[in-house]
Design an enzyme around this catalytic site. Structure first.
Site, PDB file in Angstrom:
ATOM      1  N   THR A  70      87.277  72.066   8.160  1.00 20.24           N
ATOM      2  CA  THR A  70      87.291  71.742   7.045  1.00 20.24           C
ATOM      3  C   THR A  70      86.125  71.609   6.476  1.00 20.24           C
ATOM      4  OG1 THR A  70      89.504  70.288   7.235  1.00 20.24           O
ATOM      5  CG2 THR A  70      87.940  70.595   5.193  1.00 20.24           C
ATOM      6  N   SER A 193      87.723  74.236  16.073  1.00 16.58           N
ATOM      7  CA  SER A 193      87.513  72.891  15.924  1.00 16.58           C
ATOM      8  C   SER A 193      87.100  71.929  17.249  1.00 16.58           C
ATOM      9  CB  SER A 193      88.074  72.662  14.676  1.00 16.58           C
ATOM     10  OG  SER A 193      88.807  71.243  15.744  1.00 16.58           O
ATOM     11  N   HIS A 195      89.235  69.472  18.331  1.00 20.92           N
ATOM     12  CA  HIS A 195      90.774  68.908  18.319  1.00 20.92           C
ATOM     13  C   HIS A 195      91.681  69.637  18.634  1.00 20.92           C
ATOM     14  CE1 HIS A 195      92.365  67.992  14.704  1.00 20.92           C
ATOM     15  NE2 HIS A 195      91.505  68.259  14.114  1.00 20.92           N
ATOM     16  N   CYS A 319      97.886  69.385   7.585  1.00 24.27           N
ATOM     17  CA  CYS A 319      97.211  68.780   6.052  1.00 24.27           C
ATOM     18  C   CYS A 319      97.986  68.791   4.923  1.00 24.27           C
ATOM     19  CB  CYS A 319      95.761  69.600   5.721  1.00 24.27           C
ATOM     20  SG  CYS A 319      94.591  69.771   6.996  1.00 24.27           S
TER      21      CYS A 319
HETATM   22  N1  PLP Z   1      91.886  76.022   9.997  1.00 22.20           N
HETATM   23  C1  PLP Z   1      92.837  75.772  10.310  1.00 22.20           C
HETATM   24  C2  PLP Z   1      93.712  77.090  10.932  1.00 22.20           C
HETATM   25  C3  PLP Z   1      93.892  74.406  11.219  1.00 22.20           C
HETATM   26  O1  PLP Z   1      95.099  74.223  11.941  1.00 22.20           O
HETATM   27  C4  PLP Z   1      93.196  73.117  10.890  1.00 22.20           C
HETATM   28  C5  PLP Z   1      93.364  71.996  11.578  1.00 22.20           C
HETATM   29  O2  PLP Z   1      94.891  71.901  10.823  1.00 22.20           O
HETATM   30  C6  PLP Z   1      91.847  73.609   9.467  1.00 22.20           C
HETATM   31  C7  PLP Z   1      90.718  74.748   9.514  1.00 22.20           C
HETATM   32  C8  PLP Z   1      91.285  72.233   9.898  1.00 22.20           C
HETATM   33  O3  PLP Z   1      90.764  71.516  11.118  1.00 22.20           O
HETATM   34  P1  PLP Z   1      89.746  70.158  11.291  1.00 22.20           P
HETATM   35  O4  PLP Z   1      90.786  69.338  11.382  1.00 22.20           O
HETATM   36  O5  PLP Z   1      88.403  70.222  12.038  1.00 22.20           O
HETATM   37  O6  PLP Z   1      89.481  69.627   9.794  1.00 22.20           O
END
Ligand code: PLP
Length: 379
Positions: A70, A193, A195, A319
């Site tokens: 994010t 990312s 995790h 989210c």
């Molecule tokens: N982009 C996508 C496609 C995702 O699935 C996610 C997480 O759900 C994110 C961005 C955001 O990732 P982070 O949790 O590392 O902020």
């Protein structure tokens, strides 16, 4: 508990936890200090940078560590907007909220943002990219986090680059569909990312081929090439790069495993859940995600009921999981609001088993029957 929400996050791998125990003990210094304790942490950080750079096939000075995807996506879009006051933005309508909401924020500041439509399968209308001009930024995700749809990243990038625009690819869900170097081959900015691949939460990375095109969003230090001030957590960055190495070394086997799980789950859904329809079925999809609509069911209620029976699934993007409004991704695909709120997402990892999926679909079918019976009784 049966966990079918791998697209939201997965449990940190045991070997990563073990490694972090060691590195947090040995390399806890502040990477910016001038003494040996700091140097130890700095060495770990720079090795992590080299490993991540190697996987992304970029130079180490193209690697910027962040707190997650994010933040990385915000850094690229807002950082690019600050640096390039006349740039326009083209973002696909089914991007993650980290991009869509940043795009909406840019609109509120008077910037020119085009939200690229998708077809009924969720594939980007590539003809819109023909409108981009020199210096614009195009953002297209590699794999959608709600439907698993794989975008034509190469096709989008080719047209954008021919016109002198730059390309951002959100590669967070891309593990089974593209290698990081396949992403960076097409992207000027590629975001990952930790995790989602088995590493800890709270760390992400952006491979940036054009660092000079970004302004920082926050101030207060020179870390991460002055783009991301604040103490860089060496042991988290090490965990991310180590996780990348491990996940990439087994990705073909894991991808085959997820494909078997997905095919099995879809067969059971077809056979046992009446009125169900799997979204984007005839399109290229990542094997770790199924988005399924179940007629006359309120997904929010189904998710709660399944949790009570030991099955963890979600409505869509983690989210937006608290939201009661239909998923903007499904609405963009032309799915009406009622069908969108009847949709749940099942997502898998290398540790998901056939037995778990068999039980889970059985429990889903029972819950669906119960919800429909309750509905009929109260009508
Ligand atoms: N982009 C996508 C496609 C995702 O699935 C996610 C997480 O759900 C994110 C961005 C955001 O990732 P982070 O949790 O590392 O902020």
């Amino acid at each position: 508990m049966i966990y079918l929400d791998a697209a939201a996050t997965i449990k940190t791998r045991d070997d990563v936890v073990a490694r972090m125990k060691t590195t947090m003990d040995s390399s806890w210094g502040n990477v910016s200090g001038a003494h040996s304790i700091s140097r130890q942490a700095k060495n770990l950080l720079e090795l992590a940078r080299e490993t991540s750079a190697h996987h992304c096939n970029v130079s180490p000075d193209s690697i910027v560590f962040t707190s997650g995807a994010t933040e990385a996506l915000n850094l690229v879009i807002q950082g690019y907007a600050r640096k390039n006051p006349n740039a326009r933005f083209f973002v696909s309508q089914t991007e993650h909220p980290a991009i869509i909401e940043t795009g909406e924020f840019l609109v509120s500041t008077g910037r020119d943002v085009t939200f690229i439509p998708v077809d009924e399968n969720g594939c980007v209308d590539i003809s819109v990219i023909e409108q981009v001009q020199f210096g614009d930024l195009v953002s297209v995700m590699a794999v959608n986090n709600e439907t698993g749809v794989i975008q034509d990243v190469e096709g989008v990038a080719r047209i954008a680059h021919e016109r002198g625009a730059l390309v951002l690819v959100d590669a967070v869900q891309s593990l089974y569909s593209f290698t990081p170097s396949e992403i960076t081959m097409n992207a000027d900015f590629a975001v990952f990312s930790s995790h989602k691949w088995g590493g800890p939460q709270g760390v992400g990375v952006v491979a940036v081929s054009k660092r000079s095109q970004l302004e920082p969003l926050i101030f207060g230090g020179t870390q991460e090439w002055e783009l991301r001030p604040g103490t860089t957590p060496a042991y988290l960055c090490d965990a991310l790069s180590y996780t990348m190495t491990q996940a990439l070394s087994t990705r073909e086997i894991d991808s085959e495993h997820c494909t078997k799980i997905r095919d099995h789950a879809e067969k059971l859904i077809d056979e046992n859940i009446t009125g169900s329809a799997i979204h984007s079925r005839n399109t290229q999809r990542s094997p770790h995600i199924i988005s399924v609509r179940i007629a006359d069911i309120e997904a929010q209620m189904l998710v709660v009921m399944l949790d009570e029976r030991g099955v963890c699934v979600s409505r869509g993007s983690a989210c937006a999981s608290g939201a009661t409004t239909p998923s903007p991704v499904l609405v963009a695909m032309g799915i009406d609001g009622k069908d969108a709120t009847s949709t749940i997402r099942l997502s898998f990892s290398s540790t998901t088993t056939i037995e778990e999926v068999t039980i889970a679909v059985d429990v889903i079918a029972q819950c669906v029957d119960q919800l429909r019976n309750n509905e009929m009784a109260s009508a």
